[in-house]
Structure formats: C-alpha cells, structure tokens
Design a protein around this motif. Structure first.
Motif, PDB file in Angstrom:
ATOM      1  N   PRO A   1       0.838  -1.207   0.000  1.00 41.51           N
ATOM      2  CA  PRO A   1       0.000   0.000   0.000  1.00 41.51           C
ATOM      3  C   PRO A   1       0.872   1.256   0.000  1.00 41.51           C
ATOM      4  CG  PRO A   1       0.047  -0.975   2.183  1.00 41.51           C
ATOM      5  CD  PRO A   1       0.747  -1.944   1.275  1.00 41.51           C
ATOM      6  N   ARG A   2       0.378   2.308  -0.691  1.00 40.53           N
ATOM      7  CA  ARG A   2       1.151   3.541  -0.797  1.00 40.53           C
ATOM      8  C   ARG A   2       0.235   4.758  -0.808  1.00 40.53           C
ATOM      9  NH1 ARG A   2       4.741   0.291  -0.087  1.00 40.53           N
ATOM     10  NH2 ARG A   2       6.510  -0.128  -1.494  1.00 40.53           N
ATOM     11  N   PHE A   3       0.519   5.734   0.039  1.00 38.41           N
ATOM     12  CA  PHE A   3      -0.039   7.074  -0.098  1.00 38.41           C
ATOM     13  C   PHE A   3       0.788   7.835  -1.142  1.00 38.41           C
ATOM     14  CE2 PHE A   3      -1.220   6.491   4.534  1.00 38.41           C
ATOM     15  CZ  PHE A   3      -2.595   6.437   4.320  1.00 38.41           C
ATOM     16  N   VAL A   4       0.251   8.967  -1.651  1.00 37.25           N
ATOM     17  CA  VAL A   4       1.049   9.809  -2.550  1.00 37.25           C
ATOM     18  C   VAL A   4       2.304  10.309  -1.826  1.00 37.25           C
ATOM     19  CG1 VAL A   4      -0.746  10.569  -4.138  1.00 37.25           C
ATOM     20  CG2 VAL A   4      -0.428  11.788  -1.987  1.00 37.25           C
ATOM     21  N   GLU A   5       2.174  10.581  -0.505  1.00 37.46           N
ATOM     22  CA  GLU A   5       3.334  11.020   0.267  1.00 37.46           C
ATOM     23  C   GLU A   5       4.420   9.950   0.282  1.00 37.46           C
ATOM     24  OE1 GLU A   5      -0.367  12.684   2.460  1.00 37.46           O
ATOM     25  OE2 GLU A   5       0.186  10.923   1.285  1.00 37.46           O
ATOM     26  N   ASP A   6       3.985   8.693   0.387  1.00 37.62           N
ATOM     27  CA  ASP A   6       4.939   7.581   0.379  1.00 37.62           C
ATOM     28  C   ASP A   6       5.670   7.505  -0.958  1.00 37.62           C
ATOM     29  OD1 ASP A   6       3.848   6.941   2.877  1.00 37.62           O
ATOM     30  OD2 ASP A   6       2.429   5.511   1.990  1.00 37.62           O
ATOM     31  N   ILE A   7       4.902   7.659  -2.025  1.00 34.24           N
ATOM     32  CA  ILE A   7       5.479   7.537  -3.369  1.00 34.24           C
ATOM     33  C   ILE A   7       6.591   8.562  -3.579  1.00 34.24           C
ATOM     34  CG2 ILE A   7       5.025   7.823  -5.831  1.00 34.24           C
ATOM     35  CD1 ILE A   7       3.926   5.232  -4.830  1.00 34.24           C
ATOM     36  N   VAL A   8       6.311   9.841  -3.295  1.00 37.76           N
ATOM     37  CA  VAL A   8       7.312  10.862  -3.601  1.00 37.76           C
ATOM     38  C   VAL A   8       8.557  10.688  -2.732  1.00 37.76           C
ATOM     39  CG1 VAL A   8       5.628  12.512  -4.494  1.00 37.76           C
ATOM     40  CG2 VAL A   8       6.259  12.591  -2.080  1.00 37.76           C
ATOM     41  N   ARG A   9       8.400  10.246  -1.502  1.00 40.24           N
ATOM     42  CA  ARG A   9       9.575  10.040  -0.647  1.00 40.24           C
ATOM     43  C   ARG A   9      10.404   8.846  -1.112  1.00 40.24           C
ATOM     44  NH1 ARG A   9       5.850  11.525   4.452  1.00 40.24           N
ATOM     45  NH2 ARG A   9       6.669  13.617   4.892  1.00 40.24           N
ATOM     46  N   LEU A  10       9.740   7.771  -1.507  1.00 36.00           N
ATOM     47  CA  LEU A  10      10.474   6.586  -1.963  1.00 36.00           C
ATOM     48  C   LEU A  10      11.175   6.851  -3.298  1.00 36.00           C
ATOM     49  CD1 LEU A  10       7.872   3.832  -1.025  1.00 36.00           C
ATOM     50  CD2 LEU A  10      10.174   4.087  -0.059  1.00 36.00           C
ATOM     51  N   VAL A  11      10.487   7.511  -4.214  1.00 30.22           N
ATOM     52  CA  VAL A  11      11.114   7.844  -5.495  1.00 30.22           C
ATOM     53  C   VAL A  11      12.278   8.810  -5.280  1.00 30.22           C
ATOM     54  CG1 VAL A  11      10.772   8.923  -7.750  1.00 30.22           C
ATOM     55  CG2 VAL A  11       9.013   7.413  -6.818  1.00 30.22           C
ATOM     56  N   ALA A  12      12.094   9.786  -4.377  1.00 28.13           N
ATOM     57  CA  ALA A  12      13.167  10.735  -4.076  1.00 28.13           C
ATOM     58  C   ALA A  12      14.405  10.016  -3.558  1.00 28.13           C
ATOM     59  CB  ALA A  12      12.688  11.765  -3.058  1.00 28.13           C
ATOM     60  N   ALA A  13      14.213   8.990  -2.736  1.00 28.50           N
ATOM     61  CA  ALA A  13      15.356   8.238  -2.210  1.00 28.50           C
ATOM     62  C   ALA A  13      16.135   7.571  -3.339  1.00 28.50           C
ATOM     63  CB  ALA A  13      14.875   7.193  -1.206  1.00 28.50           C
ATOM     64  N   ASP A  14      15.410   7.009  -4.324  1.00 31.85           N
ATOM     65  CA  ASP A  14      16.095   6.388  -5.460  1.00 31.85           C
ATOM     66  C   ASP A  14      16.863   7.420  -6.278  1.00 31.85           C
ATOM     67  OD1 ASP A  14      14.996   4.025  -4.628  1.00 31.85           O
ATOM     68  OD2 ASP A  14      14.009   3.550  -6.535  1.00 31.85           O
ATOM     69  N   LEU A  15      16.233   8.576  -6.548  1.00 31.73           N
ATOM     70  CA  LEU A  15      16.909   9.617  -7.321  1.00 31.73           C
ATOM     71  C   LEU A  15      18.119  10.168  -6.568  1.00 31.73           C
ATOM     72  CD1 LEU A  15      13.894  11.644  -8.794  1.00 31.73           C
ATOM     73  CD2 LEU A  15      15.196   9.791  -9.855  1.00 31.73           C
ATOM     74  N   PHE A  16      17.990  10.258  -5.255  1.00 32.51           N
ATOM     75  CA  PHE A  16      19.097  10.750  -4.441  1.00 32.51           C
ATOM     76  C   PHE A  16      20.324   9.859  -4.592  1.00 32.51           C
ATOM     77  CE2 PHE A  16      21.485  12.002  -0.724  1.00 32.51           C
ATOM     78  CZ  PHE A  16      21.156  13.340  -0.551  1.00 32.51           C
ATOM     79  N   GLU A  17      20.102   8.562  -4.807  1.00 31.58           N
ATOM     80  CA  GLU A  17      21.214   7.609  -4.930  1.00 31.58           C
ATOM     81  C   GLU A  17      21.799   7.554  -6.337  1.00 31.58           C
ATOM     82  OE1 GLU A  17      20.045   4.344  -1.477  1.00 31.58           O
ATOM     83  OE2 GLU A  17      19.384   4.000  -3.547  1.00 31.58           O
ATOM     84  N   MET A  18      21.185   8.217  -7.313  1.00 27.47           N
ATOM     85  CA  MET A  18      21.699   8.197  -8.679  1.00 27.47           C
ATOM     86  C   MET A  18      22.779   9.264  -8.818  1.00 27.47           C
ATOM     87  SD  MET A  18      18.190   7.709 -10.886  1.00 27.47           S
ATOM     88  CE  MET A  18      17.012   6.437 -10.444  1.00 27.47           C
ATOM     89  N   PRO A  19      24.022   8.885  -9.087  1.00 30.03           N
ATOM     90  CA  PRO A  19      25.123   9.850  -9.101  1.00 30.03           C
ATOM     91  C   PRO A  19      25.016  10.898 -10.206  1.00 30.03           C
ATOM     92  CG  PRO A  19      25.861   7.696  -9.872  1.00 30.03           C
ATOM     93  CD  PRO A  19      24.493   7.494  -9.318  1.00 30.03           C
ATOM     94  N   PHE A  20      24.312  10.597 -11.291  1.00 32.05           N
ATOM     95  CA  PHE A  20      24.230  11.553 -12.397  1.00 32.05           C
ATOM     96  C   PHE A  20      23.143  12.599 -12.194  1.00 32.05           C
ATOM     97  CE2 PHE A  20      21.435   8.044 -13.537  1.00 32.05           C
ATOM     98  CZ  PHE A  20      20.293   8.682 -14.001  1.00 32.05           C
ATOM     99  N   VAL A  21      22.312  12.448 -11.171  1.00 31.70           N
ATOM    100  CA  VAL A  21      21.252  13.415 -10.860  1.00 31.70           C
ATOM    101  C   VAL A  21      21.776  14.375  -9.802  1.00 31.70           C
ATOM    102  CG1 VAL A  21      18.952  13.742  -9.901  1.00 31.70           C
ATOM    103  CG2 VAL A  21      19.399  11.820 -11.452  1.00 31.70           C
ATOM    104  N   THR A  22      21.755  15.681 -10.096  1.00 28.80           N
ATOM    105  CA  THR A  22      22.287  16.670  -9.152  1.00 28.80           C
ATOM    106  C   THR A  22      21.194  17.337  -8.322  1.00 28.80           C
ATOM    107  OG1 THR A  22      22.222  18.417 -10.831  1.00 28.80           O
ATOM    108  CG2 THR A  22      24.260  17.116 -10.665  1.00 28.80           C
ATOM    109  N   LYS A  23      20.034  17.526  -8.910  1.00 33.44           N
ATOM    110  CA  LYS A  23      18.875  18.027  -8.165  1.00 33.44           C
ATOM    111  C   LYS A  23      17.625  17.543  -8.875  1.00 33.44           C
ATOM    112  CE  LYS A  23      19.502  22.595 -10.301  1.00 33.44           C
ATOM    113  NZ  LYS A  23      19.710  24.035 -10.040  1.00 33.44           N
ATOM    114  N   PHE A  24      16.499  17.546  -8.136  1.00 31.67           N
ATOM    115  CA  PHE A  24      15.310  16.963  -8.732  1.00 31.67           C
ATOM    116  C   PHE A  24      14.047  17.404  -8.004  1.00 31.67           C
ATOM    117  CE2 PHE A  24      17.000  13.951  -5.606  1.00 31.67           C
ATOM    118  CZ  PHE A  24      15.888  13.702  -4.805  1.00 31.67           C
ATOM    119  N   LYS A  25      12.922  17.206  -8.698  1.00 30.93           N
ATOM    120  CA  LYS A  25      11.594  17.355  -8.106  1.00 30.93           C
ATOM    121  C   LYS A  25      10.784  16.124  -8.464  1.00 30.93           C
ATOM    122  CE  LYS A  25       7.381  20.159  -7.999  1.00 30.93           C
ATOM    123  NZ  LYS A  25       6.683  21.384  -8.465  1.00 30.93           N
ATOM    124  N   VAL A  26      10.090  15.574  -7.473  1.00 32.55           N
ATOM    125  CA  VAL A  26       9.209  14.431  -7.682  1.00 32.55           C
ATOM    126  C   VAL A  26       7.799  14.846  -7.283  1.00 32.55           C
ATOM    127  CG1 VAL A  26       8.705  12.037  -7.114  1.00 32.55           C
ATOM    128  CG2 VAL A  26      11.080  12.836  -7.119  1.00 32.55           C
TER     129      VAL A  26
END
Length: 311
Positions: free
Chosen positions: A259-284
């Motif tokens: 199960p996922r709230f929208v709040e859960d989704i953006v935090r989990l996706v943000a964690a994945d993007l945070f770990e991608m070395p080629f991404v310097t900043k982002f919005k989810v």
C-alpha cells in the motif's frame, strides 16, 4: 456495389471561375525585388530596441525523431515536439527564424539520434548559427517500452512521457534538464487498515524533473530507464498493456501487499533519485486519481543534493 450517378443536376462553372466567385483576383503588379540579396532584412536591423530579450525563437515544432533505449525496442521512431530559442541583445531587432528549422532538418537528414550528447552539440551549433552567445532546445516525446505480464509473459507496449531541455552559453557551458512522467497503481493504506476486506486503489502519475550532470555517460546508463524504474518499483504495482487472469491475480495481490499514499510515493522515489550519481537536483510529484473521491490526491518534494554535502 459501386454507385454511378445517372444524371447530374448541378451545372458547375470551371475551377478558375469558382475561385473568382469566392473572391480570388488576378495577381497585381510586382514592384519589389525577388532576389534575396536585394530584399529588406528587417530582423537584422541594428538600433537601440529598448530591452534585451530572454527568449526569441519558435515552439510547437513537431518532427520525427529516433530514440535509443537499453530495453526493447532498442531503437524506435517517435514524434518529438520542439522549442528552439536564444536570447538577443537590445541592439538586435529579431532573429532569423528559418535557421532553427534548417538546422533541425540538417540533423535529421544526417541520421542523428535524439540523445543528450546530440542535443548538446545541436544547441551549441545553433548558438553559432544564430550568431548569439546562447541557445536552448526543448524536446518532448512519448517513449515506448515493452512490458510483459508477470505470469503469462505476454508482451505489449507501454509508454512514458519524456522531455529534455539543453541550455548552452559560451561562458558557462551546458545545463541539462530532463523529465519523465509514468503511470502507476497505488493502493490506499488507510482503506486497507480500516476495512474488513479489500481496499480501494487508483491510478497514479509520477512526474520527475531532474538536473543531469554534464559528464553523464548515456552509453553506459539509460537515464529514461532509471527514472522509470524509480517510479514503478516504488508503486503498489506496475501497469501492463496485456493482462491474463494469472497476471491480474498476481498484480492485485502485489498491490495489496504494497500500500502507498502519494506522500509515500514521492519520498520513496526521491530516495532512489538521491542515490543516482548523475542526478544533481530533482523534483518528484505524484497525482492520484482517487477512485472513491471526487478529488485527486497530490504530493511533491524538491531536493538539491548540494544542500546535503557535508561542510
């Protein structure tokens, strides 16, 4: 059965007369030069035109493009929607609009593939062609990828919406931004918690805007696939173009287990993007089309990884 009229009941004037009937007139006298070097070039007028302009160019240009991926189809033809701009100084009245399309046509006929490296070169060449210090190219297109059912392995085509923006100026170099929007399934944690059985679910749209490092090697890593996986792997379940009963059972149970709230989704996706070395900043951002409400549920987070560097 072919219909053949037995008689014509309307006597039509010929085409030239019909045009005249609806307002066409004979060409008038031609007094202005027809040779390019003798024509007035208003856009190249040099005066003080009050203000520098941030952007001048053309937009909503649709053109066939070729895109490569690390998943099937490895090479695909799709339609790109372009915007081309540059800044101009107040001493210039305007820009030469035809040069934008001339360059796009030249790249297309040279067999160019739409990639970050190609768009960087295109943007730099465009600035040179326009005799300007900077230029920007934006392109958006549907990116297709093959998806198989989890049990049946029957394949079909899904798609995500992708855009790329490349900015160049001869002092600071390149800025590269990309977006990807993908649809997912989410199941409501609250509904699951309070209900005796079942739980309502909905289709969600995850949108990611990322700044990509200038030294990113797209030959080794498909950024489109990485962003897609960040959205789909953190959802309650993925969407599929073809589902058999065995697939539907699997996905329904998977969604119930995640199960996922929208709040859960953006935090989990943000964690994945945070770990991608080629991404310097982002919005989810995530938007759920609620299945038992008249409204949508939304959430977003914006992160600049530079803010998290230890001083």
């Amino acid at each position: 059965m072919t219909y053949t009229p037995t008689s014509l009941t309307v006597n039509l004037p010929n085409k030239e007369e019909r045009h005249q009937l609806f307002g066409s007139v004979a060409p008038g006298p031609r007094t202005k030069p027809e040779e390019k070097d003798k024509m007035a070039d208003l856009q190249n007028t040099k005066k003080d035109f009050l203000f520098d302009l941030d952007e001048v160019g053309i937009s909503n240009v649709k053109h066939p493009i070729t895109v490569k991926s690390h998943i099937e189809p490895l090479t695909q033809s799709t339609i790109g929607t372009f915007s081309f701009t540059s800044s101009i100084k107040k001493t210039n009245k305007g820009t030469n609009m035809s040069r934008f399309m001339e360059q796009l046509n030249a790249y297309y006929h040279n067999g160019s593939v739409t990639s970050l490296s190609t768009l960087k070169q295109f943007t730099k060449d465009l600035a040179t062609r326009l005799n300007q210090e900077d230029a920007e190219v934006q392109i958006s297109f549907p990116w297709f990828y093959e998806r198989t059912g989890p049990k049946s392995n029957i394949a079909g085509m899904n798609h995500a919406d992708v855009s790329i923006t490349v900015s160049y100026d001869n002092k600071n170099g390149f800025d590269i931004y990309a977006t990807l929007s993908a649809s997912i399934t989410t199941l409501c944690p609250c509904s699951k918690e309070i209900s005796e059985y079942s739980a309502h679910n909905q289709r969600g749209l995850v949108s990611m805007e990322v700044s990509i490092a200038d030294d990113f090697d797209e030959e080794k890593t498909d950024w489109k696939l990485m962003l897609l996986e960040a959205a789909e792997s953190n959802a309650s379940a993925r969407l599929h173009p073809v589902l058999k009963r065995t697939d539907e059972k699997t996905i329904t149970e998977q969604a119930y287990e995640n199960p996922r709230f929208v709040e859960d989704i953006v935090r989990l996706v943000a964690a994945d993007l945070f770990e991608m070395p080629f991404v310097t900043k982002f919005k989810v951002a995530c938007r759920n089309e609620e299945s038992i409400h008249m409204h949508d549920a939304i959430a977003s987070v914006t992160i600049d990884k530079a803010d998290y560097i230890s001083q």
